[in-house]
Scaffold this motif. Sequence first.
Motif, PDB file in Angstrom:
ATOM      1  N   GLY A 283       0.801  -1.214   0.000  1.00  0.00           N
ATOM      2  CA  GLY A 283       0.000   0.000   0.000  1.00  0.00           C
ATOM      3  C   GLY A 283       0.830   1.258   0.000  1.00  0.00           C
ATOM      4  O   GLY A 283       1.919   1.311  -0.574  1.00  0.00           O
ATOM      5  N   LYS A 284       0.312   2.285   0.691  1.00  0.00           N
ATOM      6  CA  LYS A 284       0.929   3.604   0.628  1.00  0.00           C
ATOM      7  C   LYS A 284       1.521   4.086   1.944  1.00  0.00           C
ATOM      8  O   LYS A 284       2.174   5.124   1.982  1.00  0.00           O
ATOM      9  N   ASN A 285       1.294   3.354   3.041  1.00  0.00           N
ATOM     10  CA  ASN A 285       1.765   3.820   4.346  1.00  0.00           C
ATOM     11  C   ASN A 285       1.767   2.653   5.323  1.00  0.00           C
ATOM     12  O   ASN A 285       1.396   1.522   4.971  1.00  0.00           O
ATOM     13  N   VAL A 286       2.163   2.934   6.560  1.00  0.00           N
ATOM     14  CA  VAL A 286       2.279   1.864   7.548  1.00  0.00           C
ATOM     15  C   VAL A 286       0.911   1.304   7.934  1.00  0.00           C
ATOM     16  O   VAL A 286       0.798   0.119   8.298  1.00  0.00           O
ATOM     17  N   GLN A 287      -0.145   2.109   7.845  1.00  0.00           N
ATOM     18  CA  GLN A 287      -1.483   1.587   8.127  1.00  0.00           C
ATOM     19  C   GLN A 287      -1.866   0.526   7.097  1.00  0.00           C
ATOM     20  O   GLN A 287      -2.357  -0.552   7.454  1.00  0.00           O
ATOM     21  N   ASP A 288      -1.626   0.830   5.836  1.00  0.00           N
ATOM     22  CA  ASP A 288      -1.886  -0.157   4.780  1.00  0.00           C
ATOM     23  C   ASP A 288      -1.020  -1.391   4.979  1.00  0.00           C
ATOM     24  O   ASP A 288      -1.487  -2.528   4.845  1.00  0.00           O
ATOM     25  N   ALA A 289       0.256  -1.161   5.275  1.00  0.00           N
ATOM     26  CA  ALA A 289       1.198  -2.276   5.405  1.00  0.00           C
ATOM     27  C   ALA A 289       0.806  -3.208   6.540  1.00  0.00           C
ATOM     28  O   ALA A 289       0.895  -4.436   6.419  1.00  0.00           O
ATOM     29  N   GLN A 312       9.621  -4.759   3.357  1.00  0.00           N
ATOM     30  CA  GLN A 312      10.000  -3.404   3.739  1.00  0.00           C
ATOM     31  C   GLN A 312       9.825  -3.168   5.232  1.00  0.00           C
ATOM     32  O   GLN A 312       8.813  -3.523   5.822  1.00  0.00           O
ATOM     33  N   ALA A 313      10.822  -2.523   5.828  1.00  0.00           N
ATOM     34  CA  ALA A 313      10.726  -2.084   7.217  1.00  0.00           C
ATOM     35  C   ALA A 313      10.086  -0.701   7.284  1.00  0.00           C
ATOM     36  O   ALA A 313      10.113   0.065   6.314  1.00  0.00           O
ATOM     37  N   PHE A 314       9.505  -0.396   8.444  1.00  0.00           N
ATOM     38  CA  PHE A 314       8.990   0.941   8.741  1.00  0.00           C
ATOM     39  C   PHE A 314       9.574   1.382  10.085  1.00  0.00           C
ATOM     40  O   PHE A 314       9.977   0.547  10.901  1.00  0.00           O
ATOM     41  N   LEU A 319       2.029   2.746  15.271  1.00  0.00           N
ATOM     42  CA  LEU A 319       1.619   1.495  14.645  1.00  0.00           C
ATOM     43  C   LEU A 319       2.811   0.761  14.032  1.00  0.00           C
ATOM     44  O   LEU A 319       2.821  -0.468  13.948  1.00  0.00           O
ATOM     45  N   GLY A 320       3.830   1.513  13.628  1.00  0.00           N
ATOM     46  CA  GLY A 320       5.036   0.890  13.085  1.00  0.00           C
ATOM     47  C   GLY A 320       5.715  -0.039  14.072  1.00  0.00           C
ATOM     48  O   GLY A 320       6.380  -1.003  13.672  1.00  0.00           O
ATOM     49  N   ARG A 321       5.550   0.223  15.366  1.00  0.00           N
ATOM     50  CA  ARG A 321       6.128  -0.679  16.367  1.00  0.00           C
ATOM     51  C   ARG A 321       5.456  -2.046  16.306  1.00  0.00           C
ATOM     52  O   ARG A 321       6.115  -3.084  16.395  1.00  0.00           O
ATOM     53  N   ALA A 322       4.138  -2.062  16.137  1.00  0.00           N
ATOM     54  CA  ALA A 322       3.409  -3.331  16.020  1.00  0.00           C
ATOM     55  C   ALA A 322       3.775  -4.047  14.720  1.00  0.00           C
ATOM     56  O   ALA A 322       4.002  -5.259  14.706  1.00  0.00           O
ATOM     57  N   TYR A 323       3.824  -3.286  13.622  1.00  0.00           N
ATOM     58  CA  TYR A 323       4.197  -3.873  12.327  1.00  0.00           C
ATOM     59  C   TYR A 323       5.580  -4.519  12.410  1.00  0.00           C
ATOM     60  O   TYR A 323       5.772  -5.669  11.989  1.00  0.00           O
TER      61      TYR A 323
END
Length: 341
Positions: A283-289, A312-314, A319-323
Amino acid sequence: MNTRIFHLDEIDQAAKEIQAGHLVAFPTETVYGLGADATNEAAVKNVYLAKGRPSDNPLIVHVASVEMVEKYAANIPDNARKLMKKFWPGSLTIILPIKRHVLSKTVTGGLSTVAFRFPDCQPTLDLIKKAGVPIVGPSANTSGKPSPTTAQHVYHDLHGKIAGIIDNGPTRVGVESTVLDMSTDQPVILRPGAVTKAQIEDVIGSIDLNHHHVGKNEIPKAPGMKYKHYAPNAQVYIVDQDTDWQRVVDWISKQPFDVGMMAEERILQHASLPMNAIQFSLGKNVQDASARLFDGLRQFDDQPNVKAIVAQAFPAKDLGRAYMNRLNKSAGGVHFGAQNK
């Protein structure tokens, strides 16, 4: 056993299966859960059997009201009530001490605490209310594999092992709930999720992040703390920087097998990819990812020619911490680097 797909106008029938001691997978805003009557020990044992889950891994108990928590919790601190008011229904699981003998050790893993969650998904709240009991709900997948974000993912792993699946389409969040331990003097996040540390601290003040590694003979207080999780068959490599992608593409072109490539659209669109690079857009951002991560891992798991996955890392914040928590577990902490030649 035939596994039935329940549509949203068939919640009554799904609730009857729960009341009969059978297993029904249910949707939430995070991932699909594998439901059983939390007060029925035999049914709960079947959850472990269906998943192949270690029996010392405690289960989250899903409720449809705070009053349902009060029936089982020995004490609900004021700060826990504040969080319930702010984030329930939602993606926050709260661990509390429970009254003696109200839930079996099969649910608690032998601990004196239980993790409670009030999911933000009306079909599942209706299921709990109609069944009249709290429902345990670990992720509805084979233990250790990527969590399910669609009913089809659940069917792939558990058809023939459970009575049914309530199909509510793809989940919105895609990573499991934040787990906050409120049974200790200082609240601590045991598993990051969509409800962030900063959001919680805005309500109750300073909290900690878990840095404790669960030992071999220790019972974890929350899911995902001890055993291997979220792993596809292929090795996953974490790609840390945008500047690494050209090196990644060069490496893929030299491999004698297909490589899954999971990245934002902006990266996939501007890369000149070799034929053996199989794309999956995050997608386009960490929410999508976060919403798409498990779906991508599962899609590549169904492609036997894919022997490696680059993802890909974020930045590991909010939310990036959860991803990144889920991606690191999927990869076993392996990053794309010098070993990829």
